[in-house]
Design an enzyme around this catalytic site. Structure first.
Site, PDB file in Angstrom:
ATOM      1  N   ARG A 162       0.837  -1.212   0.000  1.00  0.00           N
ATOM      2  CA  ARG A 162       0.000   0.000   0.000  1.00  0.00           C
ATOM      3  C   ARG A 162       0.876   1.269   0.000  1.00  0.00           C
ATOM      4  O   ARG A 162       0.577   2.250   0.676  1.00  0.00           O
ATOM      5  CB  ARG A 162      -0.926   0.036   1.225  1.00  0.00           C
ATOM      6  CG  ARG A 162      -1.966  -1.071   1.286  1.00  0.00           C
ATOM      7  CD  ARG A 162      -3.037  -0.853   0.228  1.00  0.00           C
ATOM      8  NE  ARG A 162      -4.177  -1.732   0.401  1.00  0.00           N
ATOM      9  CZ  ARG A 162      -4.237  -2.996  -0.014  1.00  0.00           C
ATOM     10  NH1 ARG A 162      -3.207  -3.554  -0.648  1.00  0.00           N
ATOM     11  NH2 ARG A 162      -5.331  -3.707   0.160  1.00  0.00           N
ATOM     12  N   SER A 237     -10.686  -0.606   3.030  1.00  0.00           N
ATOM     13  CA  SER A 237      -9.942  -0.688   4.296  1.00  0.00           C
ATOM     14  C   SER A 237      -9.567   0.715   4.753  1.00  0.00           C
ATOM     15  O   SER A 237      -8.958   1.462   3.994  1.00  0.00           O
ATOM     16  CB  SER A 237      -8.644  -1.471   4.102  1.00  0.00           C
ATOM     17  OG  SER A 237      -8.906  -2.749   3.603  1.00  0.00           O
ATOM     18  N   GLU A 333      -4.970   4.078   6.174  1.00  0.00           N
ATOM     19  CA  GLU A 333      -4.625   3.839   4.772  1.00  0.00           C
ATOM     20  C   GLU A 333      -5.249   4.929   3.893  1.00  0.00           C
ATOM     21  O   GLU A 333      -4.719   5.298   2.858  1.00  0.00           O
ATOM     22  CB  GLU A 333      -5.167   2.459   4.379  1.00  0.00           C
ATOM     23  CG  GLU A 333      -4.651   1.944   3.075  1.00  0.00           C
ATOM     24  CD  GLU A 333      -5.717   1.225   2.283  1.00  0.00           C
ATOM     25  OE1 GLU A 333      -6.588   1.910   1.720  1.00  0.00           O
ATOM     26  OE2 GLU A 333      -5.661  -0.008   2.230  1.00  0.00           O
TER      27      GLU A 333
END
Ligand code: EPU
Length: 337
Positions: A162, A237, A333
């Site tokens: 990520r 997420s 995130e």
């Protein structure tokens, strides 16, 4: 150019925030022209893609630019490989479906991820055992200082979990214009080892899956536990899965024998969803915001009336709980603005 423009339709959380100025651009030339005319050296800029990884906690006092660059091209490299290039404004899932319709393999495990092609390299989107870095060749970017177009290859993008150069040193310095992937035209590599793919294929009675079957299985799994942002505001997420030292994991295991973890050398990646659930947050709602009842890692705009600030404050409560119970500091995130 429009003034005091609502960004509600441009973020998948569906929260209200106003941009001081807003403009939609359809070509690279229009983008460069807009930047030259807009005094972009002093005016804060925000580039909008699919709005699927952003949380607005306040109005944006600058120029928001919607990148509407469209088009997909193909170049056959040899009898087994094709280079497919998509412009930044192409919807990611539609792009994956385009590839699968042509029987180009590689991106099928990334079916149904919200967002646009242009933002896919920012956080090296990944799911079900595949990340874009596995098939990425290069991307064209506009350098915001020089207004020149540059090409970034795989090494230059510094992809991680990520993560990429575009979230680190290159933050706010480049706009991604198009992305090229190397895909297979035959003898595809089928990846079914991750999580529930295998059992979903069994449910579908498929023993010898094609890339299209894998995509179908991934779509079914995602639809069964991830909320559709068109119906319930969310950004997938909300946190990353933390990577902690093996020793810390072993200490935690003594106290929490069911703790899950995926070892990687001297480190262990721990599923945040499990940590959040253990803290009692799964399905819990405060005001307009909740942790999703089927996947606690996803924070939802439960009533449709949440403000970005409310969602942010909710996420801070989760971070505090997980820190207190497990001594692990969760990292968001989603980009917070
Ligand atoms: N789990 C729980 N409780 C929960 C949620 C998960 O105990 O509420 C446990 C599950 O039982 C499972 C483990 O956590 O054993 C992992 O869950 P899952 O397979 O759903 O994956 P994840 O680690 O929670 C990551 C990505 C997702 C991606 C899936 C599948 C991150 C931050 N998230 O989630 O990506 O779809 O794997 O590959 O890495 C996204 O980035 O927006 C996203 C949805």
């Amino acid at each position: 150019m429009q003034e005091n423009f609502s960004l509600k339709p441009f973020n998948t959380f569906g929260v209200e925030a106003k941009a001081k100025y807003f403009v939609e651009v359809n070509t690279v030339e229009e983008l460069i022209e807009t930047l030259k005319r807009s005094n972009s050296k002093t005016l804060p800029l925000l580039f909008l893609g699919g709005g699927s990884n952003i949380l607005f906690t306040k109005d944006f006092d600058g120029l928001a630019i919607q990148l509407n660059l469209k088009g997909i091209s193909e170049e056959f490299l040899n009898e087994n490989q094709v280079l497919v290039t998509a412009k930044a404004g192409e919807n990611w899932h539609e792009f994956v479906m385009f590839c699968l319709n042509k029987n180009y393999g590689g991106l099928e495990n990334l079916s149904l991820i919200p967002g646009n092609v242009g933002t896919s390299p920012m956080q090296n989107i990944g799911a079900y055992g595949t990340e874009i870095k596995d098939h990425f060749v290069s991307c064209k970017v506009l350098n915001l200082q020089t207004l020149e177009v540059e090409t970034f290859d795989l090494a230059k993008c510094r992809f991680g979990y990520r993560d990429s150069i575009f979230k680190q040193e290159g933050k706010n310095q480049y706009v991604i214009l198009e992305v090229s992937f190397k895909l297979t035209t035959q003898n595809h590599t089928i990846k079914t080892e991750y999580g529930a793919i295998q059992s979903e294929l069994e449910n579908l009675d498929i023993t010898n899956p094609t890339i299209q079957d894998v995509s179908k299985a991934v779509i079914n799994i995602r639809q069964s536990k991830l909320p559709d942002p068109k119906k319930i505001g969310n950004a997938g997420s909300f946190f990353k899965n933390p990577t902690i030292p093996l020793a810390q994991f072993e200490d935690l295991k003594l106290k929490f024998e069911n703790i899950q973890g995926y070892p990687n050398g001297n480190f262990v990646k721990v599923p945040t969803g499990w940590l959040i659930e253990q803290c009692g947050w799964k399905g819990k709602q405060i005001g307009n915001v909740a942790s999703h009842q089927l996947q606690s890692l996803v924070i939802i705009n439960a009533t449709g009336n949440a403000s970005g600030k409310e969602i942010f404050d909710f996420s801070a409560l989760i971070i505090d709980s997980v820190k207190e119970k497990f001594g692990i500091e969760l990292e968001r995130e989603v980009n917070i603005l």
